[in-house]
Motif scaffolding. Structure first.
Motif, PDB file in Angstrom:
ATOM      1  N   SER A  49     -35.075 -92.216 -11.032  1.00 58.81           N
ATOM      2  CA  SER A  49     -33.862 -92.431 -11.491  1.00 58.81           C
ATOM      3  C   SER A  49     -33.322 -90.773 -11.324  1.00 58.81           C
ATOM      4  O   SER A  49     -32.248 -90.391 -11.828  1.00 58.81           O
ATOM      5  N   ASP A  50     -33.798 -90.145 -10.266  1.00 61.81           N
ATOM      6  CA  ASP A  50     -33.679 -88.827 -10.064  1.00 61.81           C
ATOM      7  C   ASP A  50     -33.730 -88.359  -8.719  1.00 61.81           C
ATOM      8  O   ASP A  50     -34.622 -87.531  -8.363  1.00 61.81           O
ATOM      9  N   ILE A  51     -32.924 -89.032  -7.991  1.00 57.85           N
ATOM     10  CA  ILE A  51     -33.098 -88.518  -6.413  1.00 57.85           C
ATOM     11  C   ILE A  51     -32.289 -87.394  -6.074  1.00 57.85           C
ATOM     12  O   ILE A  51     -30.915 -87.370  -6.157  1.00 57.85           O
ATOM     13  N   HIS A  52     -32.827 -86.227  -5.616  1.00 56.74           N
ATOM     14  CA  HIS A  52     -32.185 -85.142  -5.283  1.00 56.74           C
ATOM     15  C   HIS A  52     -32.137 -84.804  -3.633  1.00 56.74           C
ATOM     16  O   HIS A  52     -32.669 -85.391  -3.043  1.00 56.74           O
ATOM     17  N   TYR A  53     -30.725 -84.274  -3.380  1.00 56.86           N
ATOM     18  CA  TYR A  53     -30.487 -83.839  -1.921  1.00 56.86           C
ATOM     19  C   TYR A  53     -31.027 -82.459  -1.614  1.00 56.86           C
ATOM     20  O   TYR A  53     -31.053 -81.567  -2.377  1.00 56.86           O
ATOM     21  N   GLU A  54     -31.341 -82.211  -0.570  1.00 56.02           N
ATOM     22  CA  GLU A  54     -32.046 -80.973   0.171  1.00 56.02           C
ATOM     23  C   GLU A  54     -31.552 -80.743   1.542  1.00 56.02           C
ATOM     24  O   GLU A  54     -32.134 -81.396   2.504  1.00 56.02           O
ATOM     25  N   LEU A  55     -30.540 -79.878   1.534  1.00 57.47           N
ATOM     26  CA  LEU A  55     -29.813 -79.884   3.132  1.00 57.47           C
ATOM     27  C   LEU A  55     -30.822 -78.963   3.938  1.00 57.47           C
ATOM     28  O   LEU A  55     -31.153 -77.819   3.416  1.00 57.47           O
ATOM     29  N   GLU A  56     -31.269 -79.133   5.012  1.00 56.04           N
ATOM     30  CA  GLU A  56     -32.038 -78.257   6.032  1.00 56.04           C
ATOM     31  C   GLU A  56     -31.663 -78.295   7.296  1.00 56.04           C
ATOM     32  O   GLU A  56     -31.218 -79.390   7.971  1.00 56.04           O
ATOM     33  N   ILE A  57     -32.000 -77.261   7.898  1.00 51.53           N
ATOM     34  CA  ILE A  57     -31.949 -77.378   9.374  1.00 51.53           C
ATOM     35  C   ILE A  57     -33.287 -77.808  10.018  1.00 51.53           C
ATOM     36  O   ILE A  57     -34.223 -77.554   9.531  1.00 51.53           O
ATOM     37  N   VAL A  58     -32.947 -78.647  10.873  1.00 49.85           N
ATOM     38  CA  VAL A  58     -34.249 -79.278  11.474  1.00 49.85           C
ATOM     39  C   VAL A  58     -34.252 -79.032  12.935  1.00 49.85           C
ATOM     40  O   VAL A  58     -33.373 -78.749  13.856  1.00 49.85           O
ATOM     41  N   LEU A  59     -35.564 -78.861  13.366  1.00 52.53           N
ATOM     42  CA  LEU A  59     -36.013 -78.405  14.894  1.00 52.53           C
ATOM     43  C   LEU A  59     -36.495 -79.570  15.381  1.00 52.53           C
ATOM     44  O   LEU A  59     -37.327 -80.205  14.642  1.00 52.53           O
ATOM     45  N   LYS A  60     -36.357 -79.821  16.786  1.00 51.33           N
ATOM     46  CA  LYS A  60     -36.726 -81.095  17.584  1.00 51.33           C
ATOM     47  C   LYS A  60     -37.796 -80.245  18.633  1.00 51.33           C
ATOM     48  O   LYS A  60     -37.312 -79.616  19.437  1.00 51.33           O
ATOM     49  N   ILE A  61     -38.962 -80.617  18.290  1.00 50.42           N
ATOM     50  CA  ILE A  61     -39.993 -80.257  19.249  1.00 50.42           C
ATOM     51  C   ILE A  61     -39.880 -81.091  20.616  1.00 50.42           C
ATOM     52  O   ILE A  61     -39.696 -81.909  20.813  1.00 50.42           O
ATOM     53  N   GLY A  81     -30.605 -79.604  14.584  1.00 48.68           N
ATOM     54  CA  GLY A  81     -29.649 -80.463  13.658  1.00 48.68           C
ATOM     55  C   GLY A  81     -29.821 -80.213  12.312  1.00 48.68           C
ATOM     56  O   GLY A  81     -30.325 -79.086  11.858  1.00 48.68           O
ATOM     57  N   LEU A  82     -29.172 -81.150  11.426  1.00 51.31           N
ATOM     58  CA  LEU A  82     -29.245 -80.808  10.123  1.00 51.31           C
ATOM     59  C   LEU A  82     -30.084 -82.041   9.554  1.00 51.31           C
ATOM     60  O   LEU A  82     -30.102 -83.337  10.221  1.00 51.31           O
ATOM     61  N   GLY A  83     -30.651 -81.913   8.441  1.00 56.75           N
ATOM     62  CA  GLY A  83     -31.340 -83.202   7.764  1.00 56.75           C
ATOM     63  C   GLY A  83     -31.239 -83.012   6.289  1.00 56.75           C
ATOM     64  O   GLY A  83     -31.014 -81.697   5.705  1.00 56.75           O
ATOM     65  N   ILE A  84     -31.337 -84.288   5.820  1.00 54.92           N
ATOM     66  CA  ILE A  84     -31.399 -84.046   4.305  1.00 54.92           C
ATOM     67  C   ILE A  84     -32.751 -84.612   3.687  1.00 54.92           C
ATOM     68  O   ILE A  84     -33.056 -85.986   3.949  1.00 54.92           O
ATOM     69  N   ASP A  85     -33.447 -83.882   3.143  1.00 52.96           N
ATOM     70  CA  ASP A  85     -34.918 -84.156   2.570  1.00 52.96           C
ATOM     71  C   ASP A  85     -34.359 -84.761   1.163  1.00 52.96           C
ATOM     72  O   ASP A  85     -34.464 -84.218   0.301  1.00 52.96           O
ATOM     73  N   PHE A  86     -34.469 -86.170   1.089  1.00 58.31           N
ATOM     74  CA  PHE A  86     -34.248 -86.714  -0.075  1.00 58.31           C
ATOM     75  C   PHE A  86     -35.561 -86.549  -0.829  1.00 58.31           C
ATOM     76  O   PHE A  86     -36.443 -87.253  -0.409  1.00 58.31           O
TER      77      PHE A  86
END
Length: 203
Positions: A49-61, A81-86
């Motif tokens: 009942s408490d999903i949070h967003y966390e915006l991050e820069i993502v590296l592709k190996i 790129g960008l990613g969101i760690d839910f």
């Protein structure tokens, strides 16, 4: 393909969650089933009942490596790129209190929204990159890579001492302050250096 994520890599974010600032990178992982691509909607799971967003820069190996020296680490990624760690924050809090791993809070299906990727050569300075998340046209997170506790090369070198990196692996490099809850109907948009890379809805 695997997803390696770095926790607490911006001091202000560590402080907002009352976590200590780490002396070495904090690592956790997500399976490939966590990936959410092509700006498809994110569906809120029933178990939290408490999903949070966390915006991050993502590296592709871009190539395989292990025991990579920091001075050579920049050769192991060519795109960002960008990613969101839910994150299921309620589950994470319960597990942290008991000293248990975070996987149920971090590794669930579609918990890693990722954008398209941009050649790193497009940017003059990878440590002066601004990135922003808006929800319903309101800015929620504003980050800048100059505030990273552990730079990209140090992350790659550190992780590769333990885990072999392979072509296509993704590294989520940490979130700045401003994390919070998402709700059904929310519209998420994110920019990297002024270019919109994420644009999707919560359902």
């Amino acid at each position: 393909m695997k997803i390696i994520a770095i926790g607490r890599n911006y001091a202000a974010h560590a402080k907002e969650l009352n976590n200590p600032i780490p002396s070495v990178p904090v690592i956790f992982m997500k399976p490939d089933t966590a990936v959410l691509k092509d700006n498809k909607p994110f569906y809120l799971p029933e178990f939290s009942s408490d999903i949070h967003y966390e915006l991050e820069i993502v590296l592709k190996i871009c190539k395989e490596g292990k025991h990579i020296q920091e001075k050579f680490a920049a050769n192991y990624f060519e795109e960002v790129g960008l990613g969101i760690d839910f994150t299921a924050r309620d589950i994470q809090s319960q597990h942290k209190e008991k000293g248990l791993p975070w996987e149920l809070a971090k590794a669930f299906d579609n918990s890693a929204a990722i954008s398209s990727f941009v050649p790193k050569s497009k940017f003059e300075n990878l440590y002066d990159l601004q990135f922003e998340l808006q929800i319903n046209k309101e800015t929620r997170q504003n980050g800048d890579t100059k505030n990273l506790l552990f730079p990209f090369e140090k992350i790659i070198a550190f992780v590769s001492q333990y885990i072999t990196l392979k072509k296509g692996d993704l590294i989520f490099t940490g979130t700045p302050e401003g994390v919070g809850q998402v709700h059904a109907g929310d519209h998420l948009e994110a920019w990297l250096a002024g270019e919109q890379l994420l644009n999707f809805h919560i359902k």
